[in-house]
Design a protein around this motif. Structure first.
Motif, PDB file in Angstrom:
ATOM      1  N   PHE A 171     -14.292  15.249  -7.386  1.00 16.26           N
ATOM      2  CA  PHE A 171     -14.053  14.014  -6.645  1.00 16.26           C
ATOM      3  C   PHE A 171     -15.252  13.071  -6.743  1.00 16.26           C
ATOM      4  O   PHE A 171     -15.087  11.859  -6.851  1.00 16.26           O
ATOM      5  CB  PHE A 171     -13.755  14.335  -5.180  1.00 16.26           C
ATOM      6  CG  PHE A 171     -13.515  13.120  -4.326  1.00 16.26           C
ATOM      7  CD1 PHE A 171     -12.285  12.480  -4.337  1.00 16.26           C
ATOM      8  CD2 PHE A 171     -14.513  12.611  -3.507  1.00 16.26           C
ATOM      9  CE1 PHE A 171     -12.053  11.357  -3.551  1.00 16.26           C
ATOM     10  CE2 PHE A 171     -14.304  11.490  -2.721  1.00 16.26           C
ATOM     11  CZ  PHE A 171     -13.074  10.865  -2.742  1.00 16.26           C
ATOM     12  N   PHE A 172     -16.484  13.622  -6.703  1.00 16.72           N
ATOM     13  CA  PHE A 172     -17.682  12.789  -6.773  1.00 16.72           C
ATOM     14  C   PHE A 172     -17.719  12.033  -8.098  1.00 16.72           C
ATOM     15  O   PHE A 172     -18.030  10.834  -8.133  1.00 16.72           O
ATOM     16  CB  PHE A 172     -18.941  13.646  -6.646  1.00 16.72           C
ATOM     17  CG  PHE A 172     -19.159  14.262  -5.297  1.00 16.72           C
ATOM     18  CD1 PHE A 172     -18.194  14.204  -4.304  1.00 16.72           C
ATOM     19  CD2 PHE A 172     -20.342  14.930  -5.009  1.00 16.72           C
ATOM     20  CE1 PHE A 172     -18.395  14.781  -3.068  1.00 16.72           C
ATOM     21  CE2 PHE A 172     -20.558  15.506  -3.765  1.00 16.72           C
ATOM     22  CZ  PHE A 172     -19.583  15.432  -2.800  1.00 16.72           C
ATOM     23  N   ASP A 173     -17.459  12.749  -9.186  1.00 21.68           N
ATOM     24  CA  ASP A 173     -17.496  12.124 -10.502  1.00 21.68           C
ATOM     25  C   ASP A 173     -16.409  11.060 -10.624  1.00 21.68           C
ATOM     26  O   ASP A 173     -16.642   9.971 -11.162  1.00 21.68           O
ATOM     27  CB  ASP A 173     -17.323  13.192 -11.576  1.00 21.68           C
ATOM     28  CG  ASP A 173     -17.673  12.680 -12.964  1.00 21.68           C
ATOM     29  OD1 ASP A 173     -18.752  12.087 -13.129  1.00 21.68           O
ATOM     30  OD2 ASP A 173     -16.865  12.871 -13.891  1.00 21.68           O
ATOM     31  N   PHE A 174     -15.225  11.363 -10.095  1.00 21.68           N
ATOM     32  CA  PHE A 174     -14.121  10.411 -10.130  1.00 21.68           C
ATOM     33  C   PHE A 174     -14.484   9.153  -9.333  1.00 21.68           C
ATOM     34  O   PHE A 174     -14.216   8.027  -9.777  1.00 21.68           O
ATOM     35  CB  PHE A 174     -12.865  11.058  -9.550  1.00 21.68           C
ATOM     36  CG  PHE A 174     -11.621  10.239  -9.724  1.00 21.68           C
ATOM     37  CD1 PHE A 174     -10.874  10.335 -10.892  1.00 21.68           C
ATOM     38  CD2 PHE A 174     -11.187   9.373  -8.735  1.00 21.68           C
ATOM     39  CE1 PHE A 174      -9.715   9.570 -11.065  1.00 21.68           C
ATOM     40  CE2 PHE A 174     -10.047   8.606  -8.908  1.00 21.68           C
ATOM     41  CZ  PHE A 174      -9.306   8.704 -10.071  1.00 21.68           C
ATOM     42  N   LEU A 175     -15.106   9.335  -8.178  1.00 19.13           N
ATOM     43  CA  LEU A 175     -15.496   8.206  -7.341  1.00 19.13           C
ATOM     44  C   LEU A 175     -16.552   7.346  -8.024  1.00 19.13           C
ATOM     45  O   LEU A 175     -16.464   6.108  -8.031  1.00 19.13           O
ATOM     46  CB  LEU A 175     -16.013   8.715  -5.994  1.00 19.13           C
ATOM     47  CG  LEU A 175     -16.504   7.654  -5.003  1.00 19.13           C
ATOM     48  CD1 LEU A 175     -15.389   6.674  -4.663  1.00 19.13           C
ATOM     49  CD2 LEU A 175     -17.027   8.320  -3.730  1.00 19.13           C
TER      50      LEU A 175
ATOM     51  N   GLU B   1      -6.777   1.834  -0.694  1.00 14.43           N
ATOM     52  CA  GLU B   1      -7.174   2.426  -1.970  1.00 14.43           C
ATOM     53  C   GLU B   1      -6.058   3.315  -2.510  1.00 14.43           C
ATOM     54  O   GLU B   1      -6.301   4.406  -3.021  1.00 14.43           O
ATOM     55  CB  GLU B   1      -8.466   3.242  -1.782  1.00 14.43           C
ATOM     56  CG  GLU B   1      -9.641   2.451  -1.262  1.00 14.43           C
ATOM     57  CD  GLU B   1     -10.109   1.378  -2.244  1.00 14.43           C
ATOM     58  OE1 GLU B   1      -9.803   1.515  -3.455  1.00 14.43           O
ATOM     59  OE2 GLU B   1     -10.762   0.424  -1.822  1.00 14.43           O
ATOM     60  N   LYS B   2      -4.828   2.833  -2.387  1.00 14.12           N
ATOM     61  CA  LYS B   2      -3.686   3.657  -2.780  1.00 14.12           C
ATOM     62  C   LYS B   2      -3.766   4.074  -4.246  1.00 14.12           C
ATOM     63  O   LYS B   2      -3.540   5.245  -4.585  1.00 14.12           O
ATOM     64  CB  LYS B   2      -2.379   2.913  -2.515  1.00 14.12           C
ATOM     65  CG  LYS B   2      -1.160   3.702  -2.940  1.00 14.12           C
ATOM     66  CD  LYS B   2       0.139   2.955  -2.634  1.00 14.12           C
ATOM     67  CE  LYS B   2       1.341   3.728  -3.149  1.00 14.12           C
ATOM     68  NZ  LYS B   2       2.621   3.057  -2.825  1.00 14.12           N
ATOM     69  N   ASP B   3      -4.076   3.140  -5.135  1.00 13.66           N
ATOM     70  CA  ASP B   3      -4.109   3.475  -6.554  1.00 13.66           C
ATOM     71  C   ASP B   3      -5.203   4.494  -6.852  1.00 13.66           C
ATOM     72  O   ASP B   3      -4.997   5.423  -7.646  1.00 13.66           O
ATOM     73  CB  ASP B   3      -4.334   2.224  -7.403  1.00 13.66           C
ATOM     74  CG  ASP B   3      -4.213   2.521  -8.892  1.00 13.66           C
ATOM     75  OD1 ASP B   3      -3.122   2.934  -9.324  1.00 13.66           O
ATOM     76  OD2 ASP B   3      -5.217   2.362  -9.610  1.00 13.66           O
ATOM     77  N   PHE B   4      -6.364   4.345  -6.202  1.00 12.35           N
ATOM     78  CA  PHE B   4      -7.450   5.316  -6.375  1.00 12.35           C
ATOM     79  C   PHE B   4      -6.981   6.709  -5.967  1.00 12.35           C
ATOM     80  O   PHE B   4      -7.205   7.695  -6.689  1.00 12.35           O
ATOM     81  CB  PHE B   4      -8.656   4.901  -5.523  1.00 12.35           C
ATOM     82  CG  PHE B   4      -9.727   5.963  -5.418  1.00 12.35           C
ATOM     83  CD1 PHE B   4     -10.708   6.054  -6.382  1.00 12.35           C
ATOM     84  CD2 PHE B   4      -9.752   6.863  -4.365  1.00 12.35           C
ATOM     85  CE1 PHE B   4     -11.698   7.043  -6.308  1.00 12.35           C
ATOM     86  CE2 PHE B   4     -10.720   7.849  -4.266  1.00 12.35           C
ATOM     87  CZ  PHE B   4     -11.704   7.928  -5.243  1.00 12.35           C
ATOM     88  N   ASN B   5      -6.329   6.800  -4.807  1.00 16.49           N
ATOM     89  CA  ASN B   5      -5.878   8.101  -4.323  1.00 16.49           C
ATOM     90  C   ASN B   5      -4.799   8.702  -5.209  1.00 16.49           C
ATOM     91  O   ASN B   5      -4.779   9.919  -5.439  1.00 16.49           O
ATOM     92  CB  ASN B   5      -5.366   7.967  -2.888  1.00 16.49           C
ATOM     93  CG  ASN B   5      -6.490   7.776  -1.898  1.00 16.49           C
ATOM     94  OD1 ASN B   5      -7.340   8.639  -1.714  1.00 16.49           O
ATOM     95  ND2 ASN B   5      -6.525   6.619  -1.239  1.00 16.49           N
ATOM     96  N   LEU B   6      -3.919   7.865  -5.727  1.00 16.15           N
ATOM     97  CA  LEU B   6      -2.880   8.345  -6.628  1.00 16.15           C
ATOM     98  C   LEU B   6      -3.494   8.888  -7.909  1.00 16.15           C
ATOM     99  O   LEU B   6      -3.136   9.988  -8.368  1.00 16.15           O
ATOM    100  CB  LEU B   6      -1.901   7.214  -6.943  1.00 16.15           C
ATOM    101  CG  LEU B   6      -0.844   7.514  -8.019  1.00 16.15           C
ATOM    102  CD1 LEU B   6       0.019   8.704  -7.626  1.00 16.15           C
ATOM    103  CD2 LEU B   6       0.013   6.272  -8.270  1.00 16.15           C
ATOM    104  N   GLN B   7      -4.402   8.129  -8.492  1.00 11.48           N
ATOM    105  CA  GLN B   7      -5.012   8.570  -9.747  1.00 11.48           C
ATOM    106  C   GLN B   7      -5.861   9.819  -9.549  1.00 11.48           C
ATOM    107  O   GLN B   7      -5.893  10.699 -10.424  1.00 11.48           O
ATOM    108  CB  GLN B   7      -5.851   7.431 -10.358  1.00 11.48           C
ATOM    109  CG  GLN B   7      -5.041   6.212 -10.757  1.00 11.48           C
ATOM    110  CD  GLN B   7      -3.844   6.556 -11.639  1.00 11.48           C
ATOM    111  OE1 GLN B   7      -3.952   7.365 -12.562  1.00 11.48           O
ATOM    112  NE2 GLN B   7      -2.698   5.939 -11.360  1.00 11.48           N
ATOM    113  N   TYR B   8      -6.532   9.896  -8.402  1.00 11.09           N
ATOM    114  CA  TYR B   8      -7.320  11.110  -8.158  1.00 11.09           C
ATOM    115  C   TYR B   8      -6.411  12.325  -8.010  1.00 11.09           C
ATOM    116  O   TYR B   8      -6.716  13.403  -8.535  1.00 11.09           O
ATOM    117  CB  TYR B   8      -8.208  10.973  -6.915  1.00 11.09           C
ATOM    118  CG  TYR B   8      -8.892  12.288  -6.591  1.00 11.09           C
ATOM    119  CD1 TYR B   8      -9.827  12.826  -7.466  1.00 11.09           C
ATOM    120  CD2 TYR B   8      -8.547  13.011  -5.447  1.00 11.09           C
ATOM    121  CE1 TYR B   8     -10.413  14.054  -7.205  1.00 11.09           C
ATOM    122  CE2 TYR B   8      -9.138  14.243  -5.191  1.00 11.09           C
ATOM    123  CZ  TYR B   8     -10.066  14.763  -6.069  1.00 11.09           C
ATOM    124  OH  TYR B   8     -10.631  15.990  -5.827  1.00 11.09           O
TER     125      TYR B   8
END
Length: 336
Positions: free
Chosen positions: A196-200, A274-281
């Motif tokens: 998650f850290f790297d994705f963020l 941050e819907k798109d961020f959460n979906l992609q994660y």
């Protein structure tokens, strides 16, 4: 039989007939089945990692099993659920395999009942161009971790140990929840971090160099669903129902990522921005850690992996004794 008695009997028979017709037609509510209150504690704040549980609640999968489920969140990582479940204050929790083994070494009677992810999500993350891209590059450098004994601490040491690098030659800096800001501000050369850290970091435009436990023979056990020994003995049917509904939530979340993300936002409205961020994660989490195309969702616990994880924890002095591996997990509830 006199006329009065015949009249009474006729009235009773008519009443029974009418009640039966009404019941069959749905006009009379059947007796409600008993509902069992259940609590499950996550090892972190609300995130899409917990989509299977949100979906199982919202889609009624727990309800179908007669369960009314409440979710709680730990402020102590995996040790929060382990303490609560081990002391029988709650029934279920999510904890890392390393924390489960550590707890068993301290005689805490928690047992893993379902494996959520198949791939360890931890690694070491540095800024792009820092010169850190493999374990040996950390010699003489500093690594920010959340705290001593935390997964970021344990997994960084495990990677170094498995790579033949002496972790005593690396400076570990405990910074609590400030790992990302510590890296961005240049206060440490790298961080021990979760996927998650790297994705963020990449989502905010920060390019990284990262190396992961799975690539260095350090694929130690991570997220698993736990309960306690007493519940396994006293109410295995409750455990079966909870695992069944949770797995159903996981299946739906994998097959319907957009809907699963919408359900997550119901439980955490602040995430809507941050819907798109959460979906992609969530999609990344599934592809990288769950890997359903490679590992069936009823994949049983791998005994050898438990042994490897305990041996590694002992070798890097996280635990001071080894205990019975077979008591740490059960496959009795996997294929439900």
């Amino acid at each position: 039989m006199n006329n009065g008695m015949k009249t009474i009997m006729a009235t009773i028979l008519v009443a029974i007939l009418v009640a039966s017709v009404l019941f069959m037609s749905g006009c009379v509510e059947p007796t409600e089945e008993e509902v069992t209150d259940v609590t499950v504690m996550m090892s972190f704040i609300p995130v899409t990692d917990w989509n299977p549980f949100y979906v199982a609640i919202d889609n009624g999968y727990y309800g179908e099993e007669g369960l009314d489920v409440t979710m709680q969140y730990s402020t102590e990582g995996s040790m929060g659920p382990i303490k609560q479940v081990g002391s029988e204050k709650i029934q279920f929790g999510i904890a890392s395999g390393t924390s489960i083994i550590t707890a068993r070494s301290q005689d805490v009677p928690v047992v893993a009942i379902y494996q959520v992810v198949q791939v360890n999500p931890y690694g070491v993350i540095a800024k792009k161009g820092s010169g850190i891209s493999k374990p040996s590059d950390l010699v003489g450098k500093s690594v920010a971790i959340s705290g001593a004994g935390s997964p970021t601490d344990i997994m960084t040491k495990a990677i170094l140990y498995k790579s033949g690098v002496d972790y005593d030659n690396v400076t570990f800096v405990p910074v609590g929840a400030a790992q990302i800001s510590t890296l961005l501000e240049g206060k440490a050369d790298a961080i021990g971090g979760h996927l998650f850290f790297d994705f963020l970091l990449e989502s905010i435009g920060e390019e990284t160099d990262a190396f992961w436990a799975k690539d260095y023979d350090a694929n130690l056990l991570d997220e698993a669903l736990i309960t306690n020994e007493e519940l396994l003995k006293s109410d295995p049917e409750l455990v079966r129902k909870f695992v069944k509904a949770t797995k159903k939530g996981l299946e739906y979340s994998i097959e319907h990522p957009e809907e699963a993300t919408d359900i997550y936002i119901k439980f955490n409205p602040d995430a809507a921005e941050e819907k798109d961020f959460n979906l992609q994660y969530w999609k990344t989490y599934v592809n990288e850690l769950v890997q359903p195309d490679k590992y069936p969702l009823d994949q049983q616990f791998d005994h050898d992996r438990w042994v490897m994880t305990q041996d590694t924890l002992y070798d890097i002095e996280v635990i001071d004794r080894k205990t019975d591996i077979s008591a740490m997990y059960t496959n009795d509830f996997v294929a439900v």
